[in-house]
Design an enzyme around this catalytic site. Structure first.
Site, mmCIF file in Angstrom:
data_model
loop_
_atom_site.group_PDB
_atom_site.id
_atom_site.type_symbol
_atom_site.label_atom_id
_atom_site.label_comp_id
_atom_site.label_asym_id
_atom_site.label_seq_id
_atom_site.Cartn_x
_atom_site.Cartn_y
_atom_site.Cartn_z
ATOM 1 N N HIS A 122 110.142 -61.474 73.241
ATOM 2 C CA HIS A 122 109.155 -62.359 73.721
ATOM 3 C C HIS A 122 108.103 -62.721 72.806
ATOM 4 C CE1 HIS A 122 105.367 -61.944 76.617
ATOM 5 N NE2 HIS A 122 106.284 -62.198 77.382
ATOM 6 N N ASP A 199 109.438 -52.490 71.472
ATOM 7 C CA ASP A 199 108.587 -53.388 72.053
ATOM 8 C C ASP A 199 109.374 -52.506 73.983
ATOM 9 O OD1 ASP A 199 107.832 -54.286 74.991
ATOM 10 O OD2 ASP A 199 107.930 -56.010 73.694
ATOM 11 N N GLN A 202 109.108 -54.040 79.089
ATOM 12 C CA GLN A 202 110.381 -53.554 80.049
ATOM 13 C C GLN A 202 111.424 -52.156 80.184
ATOM 14 O OE1 GLN A 202 110.042 -55.681 82.588
ATOM 15 N NE2 GLN A 202 109.022 -57.747 80.807
ATOM 16 N N LYS A 225 103.135 -52.999 84.005
ATOM 17 C CA LYS A 225 104.542 -53.679 84.174
ATOM 18 C C LYS A 225 105.202 -51.603 84.751
ATOM 19 C CE LYS A 225 104.938 -57.137 80.941
ATOM 20 N NZ LYS A 225 105.141 -57.962 81.651
ATOM 21 N N CYS A 363 108.444 -66.958 78.122
ATOM 22 C CA CYS A 363 107.587 -66.150 77.170
ATOM 23 C C CYS A 363 108.770 -65.964 76.515
ATOM 24 C CB CYS A 363 106.199 -65.208 76.799
ATOM 25 S SG CYS A 363 105.299 -65.838 77.938
HETATM 26 N N1 PMP Z 1 107.226 -57.687 75.966
HETATM 27 C C1 PMP Z 1 108.067 -58.036 76.671
HETATM 28 C C2 PMP Z 1 109.713 -57.648 76.794
HETATM 29 C C3 PMP Z 1 107.480 -58.047 78.089
HETATM 30 O O1 PMP Z 1 108.466 -58.468 78.993
HETATM 31 C C4 PMP Z 1 105.839 -58.706 77.947
HETATM 32 C C5 PMP Z 1 105.850 -59.112 79.684
HETATM 33 N N2 PMP Z 1 106.394 -60.086 79.950
HETATM 34 C C6 PMP Z 1 105.452 -58.343 77.407
HETATM 35 C C7 PMP Z 1 106.141 -58.321 75.669
HETATM 36 C C8 PMP Z 1 103.335 -58.544 77.099
HETATM 37 O O2 PMP Z 1 103.238 -57.579 77.871
HETATM 38 P P1 PMP Z 1 101.585 -58.132 77.657
HETATM 39 O O3 PMP Z 1 101.748 -59.421 78.987
HETATM 40 O O4 PMP Z 1 101.459 -57.021 79.930
HETATM 41 O O5 PMP Z 1 101.306 -57.624 76.961
#
Ligand code: PMP
Length: 404
Positions: A122, A199, A202, A225, A363
């Protein structure tokens, strides 16, 4: 017994309609809906306890502090950290990664040093390292993947050099659903004396996470999430690492003493928590973690795995269907394209049928470049989704396909 219809009653929003159709919410990768216990916890705390934490001698402040600190203990238990000092509250995964990139980069990295990330990151696990690269002249190396969406571990091992200072990889891909073999990735890094940040944005919602079993040095995730509120997340870090890292932001809470000449910093975890924390959100996050714990993370994983397999098998039957991400280990996410129908058109028309999916690059633009596409349609499932909702998705995709 995993009683899906009873579980759905815990989530009031799932009963609503959009455009006169029952809502089919398949955008859980972006954010999950909240069970009543989570929202109730926030309302209750605002109405009956609210006071700033840590600083007050008075009753309410002490009660709020107890709630906040017991939430930290709930998080510790949930990810099996050794100590609650290893649980730092942040605003979410993004802030957790930025905290580490800034702090670790400041203390342990200099020009020419290297960080290893993967093709399927991401943006929040790419851009902080690029900012660090611009500041300090570090290099970023990328673990490649195969066409099914699995990381190539032999190539990964070859990326290490004496200059490798950190590995930072996603537990589960938000686009492909791939569950990466993080335990193995970590043990390879450790064999080279290199720490690993995972990270877990997910990961935490879909698989039981035991940071000690994984061996993770750092693990980041977001509350929203995993059925918790927005605005709160966690950076787990091994105490021996966190002790050696400098603070990220300065302000109240994170200090021991301040004079105009010199400041000494607070102990863990407060050293990394400048300012008033979102103590209402930490309480609610703890209730969300209690909620999934009561259902059982393993039961949730089985349910989501079943839905994902069912969705992939049914979608595969649609003419022109291209499923993106067919890793052997996969969780909760199905990305696809149909013929030359633009993902945005598919998403917009599905929306009119009451089906909420996400479209675009999610993203993860470098991953899109690797796949040679601009974006995908993404359905992401979680603990409250049903086979009937998958059927609605499949019928919707078929209907849109026929229109084109
Ligand atoms: N890493 C991953 C794999 C994600 O899916 C996301 C959110 N789509 C993020 C990081 C960022 O999370 P947040 O916007 O809650 O900080």
């Amino acid at each position: 017994m995993y009683d899906i219809y009873k579980i759905r009653e815990d989530f009031p929003i799932l009963g609503r309609e959009v455009y006169g159709k029952p809502l089919v919410y398949l955008d859980n990768g972006a954010t999950t809906q909240k069970p009543r216990v989570v929202v109730d916890a926030m309302v209750d705390e605002y109405y009956s306890v609210n006071a700033n934490v840590h600083r007050g001698v008075h009753f309410l402040s002490q009660q709020a502090t107890e709630l906040h600190e017991s939430s930290r203990e709930t998080v510790r238990r949930f990810i099996n950290a050794r100590s609650a000092n290893e649980v730092i509250f942040t605003r979410g995964t993004t802030e957790s990664i930025n905290l580490l990139a800034s702090s670790f980069g400041e203390e342990f990295m200099c020009e020419g040093d290297e960080v290893i990330i993967s093709t399927m990151e991401h943006h929040s696990n790419i851009v902080p390292w690029q900012l660090l690269a611009a500041r300090k002249g570090i290099a970023i190396k990328i673990i490649p993947m195969n066409d099914k969406g699995e990381l190539l571990l032999d190539e990964y091992e070859e990326l290490f050099s004496e200059r490798t200072k950190l590995v930072s990889v996603t537990h589960v891909s938000n686009v492909l659903g791939t569950v990466n073999p993080v335990k193995q990735i970590i043990s390879v890094a450790h064999a080279h004396g290199v720490p690993v940040l995972v990270d877990g944005a997910q990961g935490v919602p879909h698989v039981a996470v035991d940071v000690q079993d994984l061996g993770a040095d750092f693990y980041a995730f977001s509350g929203h999430k995993v059925y918790g509120p927005t605005g709160v997340g966690v950076l787990y870090g091994k105490e021996e690492w966190l002790d050696r890292l400098p603070p990220y932001q300065g302000g109240g809470e994170m200090i021991q003493t301040v004079t105009f000449e010199k400041t000494t910093f607070n102990e863990l975890p407060f050293k990394f928590e400048a300012g008033t924390p979102d103590y209402i959100a930490t309480t609610a996050l703890a209730r969300a973690l209690d909620y999934v714990t009561a259902l059982g993370m393993d039961n949730i994983a089985v349910h989501e795995h079943d839905l994902t397999q069912y969705a992939m098998n049914r979608l595969r039957e649609i003419p022109g269907m291209r499923l993106i991400g067919e890793a052997a280990e996969k969780s909760g996410v199905v990305s696809f394209l149909v013929g030359d129908i633009h993902h945005f058109d598919m998403g917009t028309l599905l929306d009119r049928l009451g089906i909420a999916v996400r479209t675009g690059h999610h993203c993860a633009q470098p991953l899109m470049q690797r796949l040679g596409i601009e974006g995908t349609v993404r359905a992401s499932f979680c603990l409250y989704n049903t086979r009937e909702e998958v059927d609605a998705l499949v019928a919707g995709v078929e209907r849109v396909s026929r229109m084109f």
